[in-house]
Design a protein around this motif. Structure first.
Motif, short mmCIF file in Angstrom:
data_model
loop_
_atom_site.label_atom_id
_atom_site.label_comp_id
_atom_site.label_asym_id
_atom_site.label_seq_id
_atom_site.Cartn_x
_atom_site.Cartn_y
_atom_site.Cartn_z
N CYS A 192 -6.85 0.72 -3.13
CA CYS A 192 -6.90 1.28 -1.77
C CYS A 192 -7.57 2.64 -1.82
O CYS A 192 -7.26 3.47 -2.70
CB CYS A 192 -5.50 1.39 -1.18
N CYS A 237 -9.05 -1.31 1.68
CA CYS A 237 -8.73 -1.94 0.41
C CYS A 237 -9.92 -2.77 -0.06
O CYS A 237 -10.60 -3.41 0.76
CB CYS A 237 -7.50 -2.84 0.54
N SER A 280 3.00 1.59 -3.36
CA SER A 280 2.18 1.99 -4.50
C SER A 280 1.75 3.44 -4.38
O SER A 280 1.68 4.17 -5.39
CB SER A 280 0.94 1.07 -4.60
N TYR A 281 1.46 3.92 -3.17
CA TYR A 281 1.09 5.32 -2.98
C TYR A 281 2.25 6.23 -3.39
O TYR A 281 2.06 7.23 -4.08
CB TYR A 281 0.71 5.55 -1.52
N LEU A 336 -8.46 4.24 5.86
CA LEU A 336 -7.86 3.50 4.76
C LEU A 336 -8.56 2.16 4.62
O LEU A 336 -8.75 1.46 5.63
CB LEU A 336 -6.36 3.28 5.00
N ILE A 352 0.83 -1.20 0.00
CA ILE A 352 0.00 0.00 0.00
C ILE A 352 0.87 1.25 0.00
O ILE A 352 0.66 2.19 -0.78
CB ILE A 352 -0.95 0.00 1.22
N CYS A 353 1.88 1.28 0.87
CA CYS A 353 2.75 2.46 0.98
C CYS A 353 3.62 2.62 -0.27
O CYS A 353 3.80 3.75 -0.77
CB CYS A 353 3.61 2.35 2.22
N VAL A 366 -2.99 -0.80 -5.94
CA VAL A 366 -1.95 -1.43 -5.12
C VAL A 366 -1.31 -2.55 -5.94
O VAL A 366 -1.99 -3.48 -6.38
CB VAL A 366 -2.54 -1.97 -3.80
#
Length: 841
Positions: free
Chosen positions: A832, A739, A706-707, A737, A703-704, A821
């Motif tokens: 997400c 998904c 891809s952000y 947050l 998640i982090c 993601v």
């Protein structure tokens, strides 16, 4: 006959036309038109032409003139209805104004009495000072207060003695209903008005607990008295009322000796009973009075020996003052009890010391019953397939009574306790009495037949901390798969449908879906009945197939978050799909009752709009903890009971199954309650973020990463402590947050704590929520238009809007960001969403 005029004529026999002409109808023509109007008030052009053809007396009337007649007739009907409605509202306002004036007069008297008492005690204090300084005086000057005589002089069981007790009861009751004998304060959250249930007040500083109500009902006084005397028909906690003796008085009144039993609300306390005198009389102004009080040794009246398993409680002078008024009755209700709280464990003692709970369960229940019956009388009879309101009330009574019987397990009803398995958290009882026999035959594949000739009940109580009963109950209602076992539901349904079955001892099959089928009539806005269908439940053993769908009749109450200190109940019973009003019912379910009695005495600045205090969110939003502070319900007791029909030779297996089932429910409820608690992260050290499994840690890292890849900024502050720290930081992130999968119908697969709070759910139940369910129509259109951009570009920024939690509450958010993601192979794993600055509307 046609006449030319410029004046507008509006009536049943004259209709103005556009050219200034109007038609004068004969009485026969008006009668024919009226008859057709009642069949079809808004006929089409074809129907109007057909009417002219079928009625020769209308043959000289043009279709346009017929159309104008029906328009005017509908207008008059609408005006009549509006006039009738306004007259009804006016009558209510007039009666309410009278009540408020009487209440104001009572308060003025109370103020005068308090001023007098203050002056009296001040004089007493001064006299006491003089007496202590002048010791040489042999006689001390005392106040002018008269010597008190015994409040209840001795009485006997003769008619004259009982009449003396009755008249004394009448005087004391009236002093509470319209006088200043009790200091009444307005019940929190109850505001008087023409559409309110009434003026509700609770006692402050008196012996025992007391509540009072003043209201308007559209029923005659004698009918009101008849309904209220039949206490078991409307008071859910009343087990029975027996009239042991009755006598008439010379003034036309009636004195009755009653024995009443009340169910215990939880398995942790014994039931209550009362030995009462009831006095019914008519006053000089035509008002009807029904007053009651306990008979005890102070009156020297007839006595009633104590009953096993019951604690003898006391009813102080209480009753009903019913005054006739235009269109119905004005009623004053007073309930004043001493429930002997010393006889229950200290932890649940507030249940027996709360005037608020007494008002909600007894006083307001009486008003609701009267209002509902009045509404049924004034409305047309329900036709078609819908059940009559009276039948639904009877069903709800049967569900409540059956659940109370299971919770109490009286021996005189045939219940006997089974030996414990070494752990005393669950109590198991068996009932083989004839009244419990269902006569359901089961025929098995091997030819062996068995008769369901017994009922087993497993029950338990547990304490809950910092979870609003309304929210927990709504979660239990809407997320059945979170706590129920489909195999047990299948077995219960089989007992009702008399189909082949086996005794399940573990989960068998899955819930394919929960469908709620509301009945045609709701009991009240505080309580409703419904039929639920659990779809696609399968349980297979050899060649025996259980029913695919399971049906339950369900009663739900106390889900209104605005009601302070309300007892919340979810009671259900398996039924056949085409259940009848007299179908066998074995009710099971939950009862959650607040334990904090401080709600009886609200502060002057207390917030009553609880809907605005239930906001759970980041960045300083108001939380459910504020709800708990305002409502005072930080602690509650949950009582659960589950009943099963079985054949006696299966008793041991069913007992094992029932204990396992209830213990699994206790565990599930504890987990859910902990998750719904607004302050669990700060006050419950045992509740931590979800276990740091490699899968969860990997997802947090994806998640982090891809952000950062798609938006060019960091979602979290850089850290070198590894994936476990990333997961922990993501879990506590202030924004919501969550998904969702990349399936055709996306469902949520993960959310941080803020996301779970926003959706009002848990990690387990999260996977039952689809993405489209949380958006309205416009939100779904915007979302679906942005999905292709998210898949192609990798991200999208969404404007602020409104979405819905799993509980159906609207949630506003300032903006949202959605991004794709990617996994280690740079393939799309999920989408997400991050909702920024969200709050409940």
């Amino acid at each position: 006959m046609l006449t030319v005029t410029s004046a507008y004529k509006h009536g049943g026999s004259k209709v103005q036309l556009d050219n200034g002409k109007y038609v004068r109808y004969t009485p026969e023509q008006v009668e024919a038109l009226e008859r057709f109007y009642h069949e079809c008030p808004k006929p089409s052009s074809l129907r109007r032409q057909q009417l002219i053809r079928e009625c020769p007396i209308l043959s000289n009337i043009e279709p346009k003139q017929i159309k104008v007649w029906f328009q005017n007739r509908r207008c008059r009907e609408k005006q009549r209805k509006e006039a009738s409605r306004l007259q009804t509202v006016n009558r209510k306002l007039t009666a309410m104004n009278k009540l408020l004036m009487e209440e104001n007069d009572r308060l003025q008297k109370q103020v005068s009495q308090l001023v007098y008492e203050n002056s009296f005690f001040r004089q007493q204090s001064q006299n006491a000072t003089l007496a202590t300084t002048d010791n040489s005086c042999e006689s001390v000057v005392t106040s002018g207060q008269p010597h008190l005589t015994p409040q209840h002089p001795p009485r006997d069981a003769s008619p004259a003695g009982l009449l003396s007790i009755a008249e004394e009861t009448l005087t004391e009751f009236l002093s509470k209903a319209t006088g200043t004998a009790v200091e009444w304060v307005q019940m929190p959250g109850m505001k008087p008005g023409p559409d309110s249930i009434g003026i509700i007040a609770i006692s402050h500083g008196c012996t025992g607990i007391a509540s009072r109500a003043c209201g308007l009902v559209g029923l005659e006084p004698t009918r009101v008295a008849e309904i209220l005397k039949d206490r078991p028909s409307w008071f859910r906690d009343c087990r029975a009322v027996d009239i042991l003796n009755a006598m008439s008085t010379g003034s036309g009144g009636t004195i009755e000796l009653l024995y009443m039993q009340l169910y215990a609300p939880t398995t942790l306390a014994p039931a209550r009973d009362f030995w009462l005198l009831r006095y019914t009389s008519v006053m000089e102004d035509g008002s009807l009075v029904v007053c009651e009080r306990s008979l005890n040794n102070t009156q020297n009246g007839p006595s009633m020996p104590p009953a096993q398993h019951f604690v003898r409680a006391e009813m102080l002078p209480s009753g009903y003052l019913i005054r006739p008024c235009e269109g119905g009755s004005i009623i004053h209700i007073v309930d004043h009890l001493d429930l002997e709280p010393w006889s229950v464990p200290e932890v649940i003692r507030p249940l027996y010391e709360s005037s608020t709970l007494l008002a909600q369960k007894t006083t307001m229940a009486a008003l609701r019953q009267l209002r509902q019956i009045a509404q049924e009388v004034s409305q047309p009879t329900v036709t078609g397939s819908a059940r009559r309101p009276a039948a639904l009330r009877a069903l709800s009574q049967r569900l409540s009574k059956g659940f109370n019987e299971a919770v109490n397990g009286f021996t005189d009803e045939g219940w006997s306790m089974l030996d414990s398995d070494g752990i005393d958290d669950v109590t198991v009882l068996v009932n083989s009495s004839p009244s419990k026999l269902m006569g359901t035959n089961f025929h098995y594949a091997d030819g062996f037949s068995s008769v369901s000739n017994a009922v087993l009940c497993a029950k338990a109580s547990m304490l809950l901390q910092n979870v609003p009963p309304a929210i927990l109950l709504r979660f239990l209602r809407e997320h059945r798969s979170e706590w129920a076992d489909s195999g047990i539901d299948t077995y219960s349904a089989a007992a009702i449908k008399a189909t082949p079955c086996s005794i399940p001892v573990s989960r068998a099959g899955n819930f394919g879906g929960l469908v709620i089928l509301p009945l045609a009539h709701t009991i009240e806005h505080e309580e409703f009945m419904e039929v639920i269908r659990l779809e696609n439940i399968g349980h297979y053993q050899e060649d025996m197939i259980m029913p695919a769908d399971v049906f339950f009749l369900q009663l739900c109450s106390g889900v209104d978050e605005n009601a302070i200190g309300t007892c919340a109940e979810l009671i259900f019973a398996p039924i056949d799909a085409s259940f009848s009003d007299d179908a066998p019912l074995l009710p099971s379910g939950f009862r959650i009752t607040p334990l904090d009695s401080k709600v009886d005495f609200p502060g002057p600045n207390r917030t009553l709009d609880l809907a605005s205090t239930l906001e759970v969110g980041p960045l300083g939003n108001r939380t459910s903890a504020e709800y708990l502070r305002h409502s005072g319900s930080a602690k509650s007791v949950m009582t659960m009971a589950f009943q099963f029909a079985f054949a006696t030779h299966f008793q041991e297996n069913v007992a094992v199954m029932a204990r396992q089932y209830v213990r699994s429910i206790i565990s599930s409820v504890q987990r859910v309650a902990l998750a719904l608690s607004p302050s669990h992260l700060g006050t419950h050290p045992g509740l931590q973020p979800p276990p740091g499994t490699p899968e969860a840690q990997t997802l947090a890292r994806w998640i982090c990463q891809s952000y950062r890849f798609f938006l060019g900024v960091e979602l979290l502050k850089p850290t070198s402590e590894g994936s476990e720290s990333i997961l922990k930081t993501l879990w506590h992130h202030s924004d919501a947050l969550m998904c969702c999968s990349l399936k055709p119908l996306p469902v949520f697969t993960f959310a941080n704590q803020a996301g779970l709070d926003m959706l009002e759910t848990t990690l387990v139940a999260l996977q039952d929520i689809t993405l489209e369910k949380i958006f309205d129509d416009s939100g779904r259109k915007t979302l679906f238009s942005e999905l292709p951009q998210i898949m192609q570009q990798g991200f999208a920024c969404l404007q602020g809007g409104i979405c819905m939690s799993s509980m159906g509450r609207p949630v506003s958010y300032e903006r949202a960001v959605a991004w794709k993601v990617l996994n280690e192979e740079e393939n799309a794993h999920c989408i997400c969403f991050m909702f920024v600055n969200w709050s409940f509307v």
